[in-house]
Each structure stands twice: as C-alpha cells, then as structure tokens.
Design a protein around this motif. Structure first.
Motif, PDB file in Angstrom:
ATOM      1  N   VAL A 100       0.841  -1.200   0.000  1.00 25.99           N
ATOM      2  CA  VAL A 100       0.000   0.000   0.000  1.00 25.99           C
ATOM      3  C   VAL A 100       0.878   1.252   0.000  1.00 25.99           C
ATOM      4  CG1 VAL A 100      -1.688   1.319   1.322  1.00 25.99           C
ATOM      5  CG2 VAL A 100      -1.933  -1.164   1.115  1.00 25.99           C
ATOM      6  N   VAL A 101       1.940   1.237   0.808  1.00 28.11           N
ATOM      7  CA  VAL A 101       2.865   2.373   0.845  1.00 28.11           C
ATOM      8  C   VAL A 101       3.493   2.592  -0.525  1.00 28.11           C
ATOM      9  CG1 VAL A 101       5.053   3.208   1.801  1.00 28.11           C
ATOM     10  CG2 VAL A 101       3.359   2.141   3.302  1.00 28.11           C
ATOM     11  N   ALA A 102       3.932   1.498  -1.156  1.00 26.37           N
ATOM     12  CA  ALA A 102       4.558   1.606  -2.473  1.00 26.37           C
ATOM     13  C   ALA A 102       3.577   2.136  -3.510  1.00 26.37           C
ATOM     14  CB  ALA A 102       5.101   0.242  -2.899  1.00 26.37           C
ATOM     15  N   THR A 125       5.506 -11.231  -3.997  1.00 21.63           N
ATOM     16  CA  THR A 125       4.776 -10.793  -2.806  1.00 21.63           C
ATOM     17  C   THR A 125       5.581  -9.769  -2.016  1.00 21.63           C
ATOM     18  OG1 THR A 125       5.642 -12.614  -1.429  1.00 21.63           O
ATOM     19  CG2 THR A 125       3.578 -13.009  -2.632  1.00 21.63           C
ATOM     20  N   ALA A 126       6.898  -9.729  -2.268  1.00 27.76           N
ATOM     21  CA  ALA A 126       7.771  -8.759  -1.589  1.00 27.76           C
ATOM     22  C   ALA A 126       8.020  -7.525  -2.443  1.00 27.76           C
ATOM     23  CB  ALA A 126       9.105  -9.413  -1.230  1.00 27.76           C
ATOM     24  N   LEU A 127       7.248  -7.363  -3.540  1.00 22.20           N
ATOM     25  CA  LEU A 127       7.482  -6.220  -4.418  1.00 22.20           C
ATOM     26  C   LEU A 127       7.289  -4.901  -3.674  1.00 22.20           C
ATOM     27  CD1 LEU A 127       8.160  -5.274  -7.270  1.00 22.20           C
ATOM     28  CD2 LEU A 127       5.714  -5.387  -7.823  1.00 22.20           C
ATOM     29  N   GLY A 128       6.273  -4.836  -2.824  1.00 20.42           N
ATOM     30  CA  GLY A 128       6.059  -3.621  -2.036  1.00 20.42           C
ATOM     31  C   GLY A 128       7.231  -3.340  -1.110  1.00 20.42           C
ATOM     32  N   VAL A 129       7.777  -4.396  -0.510  1.00 18.22           N
ATOM     33  CA  VAL A 129       8.947  -4.237   0.363  1.00 18.22           C
ATOM     34  C   VAL A 129      10.118  -3.687  -0.435  1.00 18.22           C
ATOM     35  CG1 VAL A 129      10.640  -5.457   1.788  1.00 18.22           C
ATOM     36  CG2 VAL A 129       8.231  -6.075   1.921  1.00 18.22           C
ATOM     37  N   ASP A 142      11.864  -0.063   0.014  1.00 20.46           N
ATOM     38  CA  ASP A 142      13.246  -0.041   0.484  1.00 20.46           C
ATOM     39  C   ASP A 142      14.204   0.518  -0.558  1.00 20.46           C
ATOM     40  OD1 ASP A 142      15.264  -0.500   2.338  1.00 20.46           O
ATOM     41  OD2 ASP A 142      15.654  -2.519   1.613  1.00 20.46           O
ATOM     42  N   MET A 143      14.147  -0.033  -1.775  1.00 18.70           N
ATOM     43  CA  MET A 143      15.151   0.301  -2.789  1.00 18.70           C
ATOM     44  C   MET A 143      14.795   1.505  -3.639  1.00 18.70           C
ATOM     45  SD  MET A 143      16.123  -3.568  -4.040  1.00 18.70           S
ATOM     46  CE  MET A 143      17.294  -2.982  -5.259  1.00 18.70           C
ATOM     47  N   ALA A 144      13.509   1.814  -3.774  1.00 23.35           N
ATOM     48  CA  ALA A 144      13.109   2.957  -4.598  1.00 23.35           C
ATOM     49  C   ALA A 144      12.797   4.179  -3.747  1.00 23.35           C
ATOM     50  CB  ALA A 144      11.904   2.588  -5.462  1.00 23.35           C
ATOM     51  N   ILE A 145      11.941   4.006  -2.744  1.00 24.63           N
ATOM     52  CA  ILE A 145      11.490   5.168  -1.970  1.00 24.63           C
ATOM     53  C   ILE A 145      12.552   5.645  -0.992  1.00 24.63           C
ATOM     54  CG2 ILE A 145       9.715   6.037  -0.405  1.00 24.63           C
ATOM     55  CD1 ILE A 145       7.841   3.872  -1.581  1.00 24.63           C
ATOM     56  N   VAL A 146      13.044   4.748  -0.143  1.00 21.21           N
ATOM     57  CA  VAL A 146      14.002   5.150   0.896  1.00 21.21           C
ATOM     58  C   VAL A 146      15.269   5.718   0.269  1.00 21.21           C
ATOM     59  CG1 VAL A 146      15.484   4.326   2.759  1.00 21.21           C
ATOM     60  CG2 VAL A 146      13.107   3.559   2.629  1.00 21.21           C
ATOM     61  N   THR A 147      15.834   5.006  -0.700  1.00 23.36           N
ATOM     62  CA  THR A 147      17.097   5.490  -1.288  1.00 23.36           C
ATOM     63  C   THR A 147      16.923   6.841  -1.966  1.00 23.36           C
ATOM     64  OG1 THR A 147      16.675   4.250  -3.328  1.00 23.36           O
ATOM     65  CG2 THR A 147      17.987   3.163  -1.639  1.00 23.36           C
ATOM     66  N   THR A 148      15.813   6.994  -2.682  1.00 25.03           N
ATOM     67  CA  THR A 148      15.594   8.244  -3.407  1.00 25.03           C
ATOM     68  C   THR A 148      15.355   9.410  -2.461  1.00 25.03           C
ATOM     69  OG1 THR A 148      14.668   7.039  -5.290  1.00 25.03           O
ATOM     70  CG2 THR A 148      14.144   9.377  -5.134  1.00 25.03           C
ATOM     71  N   VAL A 149      14.502   9.214  -1.477  1.00 24.37           N
ATOM     72  CA  VAL A 149      14.178  10.297  -0.547  1.00 24.37           C
ATOM     73  C   VAL A 149      15.407  10.704   0.270  1.00 24.37           C
ATOM     74  CG1 VAL A 149      12.830  10.904   1.502  1.00 24.37           C
ATOM     75  CG2 VAL A 149      11.725   9.715  -0.410  1.00 24.37           C
ATOM     76  N   VAL A 150      16.099   9.717   0.829  1.00 22.38           N
ATOM     77  CA  VAL A 150      17.281  10.020   1.649  1.00 22.38           C
ATOM     78  C   VAL A 150      18.361  10.691   0.798  1.00 22.38           C
ATOM     79  CG1 VAL A 150      19.194   8.994   2.943  1.00 22.38           C
ATOM     80  CG2 VAL A 150      16.850   8.216   3.345  1.00 22.38           C
ATOM     81  N   ALA A 151      18.629  10.113  -0.372  1.00 22.31           N
ATOM     82  CA  ALA A 151      19.705  10.644  -1.208  1.00 22.31           C
ATOM     83  C   ALA A 151      19.395  12.056  -1.681  1.00 22.31           C
ATOM     84  CB  ALA A 151      19.938   9.721  -2.407  1.00 22.31           C
TER      85      ALA A 151
END
Length: 352
Positions: free
Chosen positions: A18-20, A104-108, A112-121
């Motif tokens: 849902v977050v993704a 089933t882990a696509l949202g995870v 993790d790899m798209a949202i967190v890295t992009t926002v932090v970077a």
C-alpha cells in the motif's frame, strides 16, 4: 538487496504494498513537473542503465558482493519523483521476468530500494548543494555523499521491516549490525558509480541533470583587471544542434547499457550480495520461498535452453535493457503527455 518471498510476513508485505502504491501515485503526479521533452526520453534510459549496472555485482569483503541500488543516481539525474518511478520500473521488470526479488515482496522492495534510497539521497543532496560552492564539481561531490548514505539507509529500513514482520526469530541487533556494516562498504561502490555517471553527463549536457538546474554560474569577463558578470543575453544553442546533442547522449547511454548488461556482466562477482550473505549467516532465510516466476525463460538472468553461460547471460541482459527502456519510456512519455494536456488551455465557446 532484492528481498525474496518469505522473508517478510504477509501483513507487513501488504502494508508496504500500500505504501509503495501510494508513493508511485504521488510520484506520477510529481513527475509531471519534472519531465519535459528533453528529460522524458532520458528517464527511460536511466531506468535501463540502472537495470544494466545492477547486473554488475562488485566484490566488497569476506565473500560478499554488492550492486548499484540506483535511487540516488535516478533522483539526481531526472528528479526525485521520476527517480522513484525509474527504480520501480526496474524492480518490476526484474521481479516478473528475471525472478529477482519476490513478487509478494514487491512492495517491500519498492519501499526499500526505490522510496528510501531516493528520498534520503535527494534530501541530503539538496542540503549539500545549498552549502557547497555553486559549481558542477559540487554537484558531483554531493552526488557521491548522497549515494554513499542512501545504501546503509536502505539497509536500516530493511532491518526495521524485518523487526516488524520477519518470519524467523533472529536477534534484530545482530541483523542491524551485519546489514549496516556490509552496506556501508557497498555504499562506497554505489557512490563511485553515481558520481562518475553524474559527472559524465554534466560534462557534456549539464542542462539534462535535474540536480544541477539553477547551479550554473554566470560567465565572468575580465575588464580592466577586474572580473565582472558577462551579459546574460547569450543565445542558446540552435534547436537542431541541441536535438542532435540530446540524441547523442541518449544513444551513447543506451549503447553503454547494452555493453554492460550484454558483455561486462559476465565478469561480475558471483559472491552473494549483502542481503543474501547476511540472510545466510544469520538464518533469516530459513523460510524463503521459491519465486513464483522461477520457471520464467529469463529466470536468474539467463535465457532458458541456451547452455553457453556467456551467451545466455549476455542475451538476457540485452533483453532486460531493451524491455526496461521500452517500458520506462512508455511510462514517462505518458506522464509527459499528461502534463502537456493539463497545461493546454481549455477553450470554451460563448454565444451572444
């Protein structure tokens, strides 16, 4: 750092899904402001380049390898919203076609790899360019630091998700120490790739780098021994020249992606990546499940029924780059057209 099925329980996976989905919806709207006729084609190329470079696992330490995550690179080149979409397209192609990262882990994985890295970077990048001198070199330096920090940030995010919904009983402190420790080393490789790529694009077409917009310094002229600002009436390059230059960048990037995925990837490290190594060492992979697309003709980055490993892997890489650039370009051209439609004036007729 592709999380397979079975690492994270169903409720947590559903929440991250849902977050993704929400982040992608927001990014689709935000990308309308970032993309124009020059950068829309570049965004599809960035997705394909990230796919290609992710095939190049590099050794780090103690039988462990790492690979590019790409969030920092995408955000700096084409913008944070478009960056989330770029990495998400890559993860979707990898999960469906290559059985890399659980479905089933696509949202995870997107979280993790798209949202967190992009926002932090991108947040760190913007902070750095505000305090550093306004030069192209500063953009490259800020890119290095932002990419370096984004990787352990993603490792920390995975650790938190595992603490919430992990399927095995493992001391979370040990997982955190191992994950962050190895991904700091991987972050150095990520930073080097990101800075080199951003620097290369800035050297030929700085106007195509989203993170460098507004940072160009005024040209200085020496008059009577003093430096003064040159007049700002310098004419831009003629449209045909700019178009040819843009096509040159795009073709060069595509050829580089095809060479990396189709040829250089054969020489990538065969050691497990950071997550795989930690999962094996700490026992968090005990309930890992077989990928739903394990029978895909391109599973594990090889073409089924082709026995020569070099040809099989190279052909799979070329197919992956091609599919990713087509899928990414279709998404970004659609977003760009929606922006054009939204910007078009609405004409209404009135009768007197």
């Amino acid at each position: 750092m592709h999380v397979p099925d079975g690492f994270i329980n169903a409720p947590t996976s559903a929440v991250t899904g849902v977050v993704a989905a929400g982040a992608i919806a927001v990014s689709l709207r935000g990308a309308r402001r970032e993309l124009d006729e020059r950068t829309a084609p570049l965004a599809g190329l960035v997705a394909a380049f990230i796919f290609a470079v992710q095939m190049l696992n590099f050794p780090v330490a103690a039988g462990t390898s790492g690979h590019l995550l790409g969030g920092a690179l995408a955000a700096i080149l084409v913008g944070p919203y478009t960056g989330v979409l770029c990495v998400s397209v890559v993860l979707l192609m990898q999960g469906i076609l290559f059985a890399d990262g659980g479905l089933t882990a696509l949202g995870v994985n997107i979280t993790d790899m798209a949202i967190v890295t992009t926002v932090v970077a991108y947040a760190l990048f913007r902070g750095l360019v505000k305090v550093l001198p306004r030069t192209r070199r500063s953009v490259t330096v800020a890119s290095f630091v932002a990419a370096l920090v984004s990787v352990p940030a993603a490792a920390l995010a995975f650790t938190l998700l595992y603490w919430i919904g992990g399927t095995t009983d493992v001391a979370i402190g040990k997982v955190a120490t191992a994950m962050i420790g190895v991904h700091v080393l991987i972050g150095i490789g990520e930073a080097a790739i990101t800075a080199l790529t951003v620097g290369a694009v800035i050297a030929v077409r700085p106007d195509l780098v989203y993170g460098a917009r507004g940072l160009q310094q005024r040209l200085k002229l020496r008059v009577n021994g003093e430096l003064v600002d040159a007049p700002s009436a310098a004419a831009p390059a003629p449209a045909p020249v700019a178009a040819r230059s843009h096509r040159t960048v795009w073709i060069t990037g595509l050829v580089a992606s095809l060479v990396l995925a189709g040829f250089v990837s054969f020489y990538a490290s065969a050691d497990p990546d950071g997550l795989e190594k930690v999962a094996s060492d700490k026992g968090i992979d005990e309930k890992a499940e077989e990928h739903a697309a394990a029978d895909s003709p391109l599973a594990d980055y090889g073409v089924k029924d082709i026995t020569d490993a070099r040809i099989s892997g190279g052909l799979a890489g070329v197919i992956g780059v091609g599919v990713t650039v087509v899928a990414g370009s279709a998404v970004f051209w659609t977003v760009r057209r929606r922006r054009s439609d939204d910007a078009s004036p609405t004409h209404t007729e009135t009768t007197v």
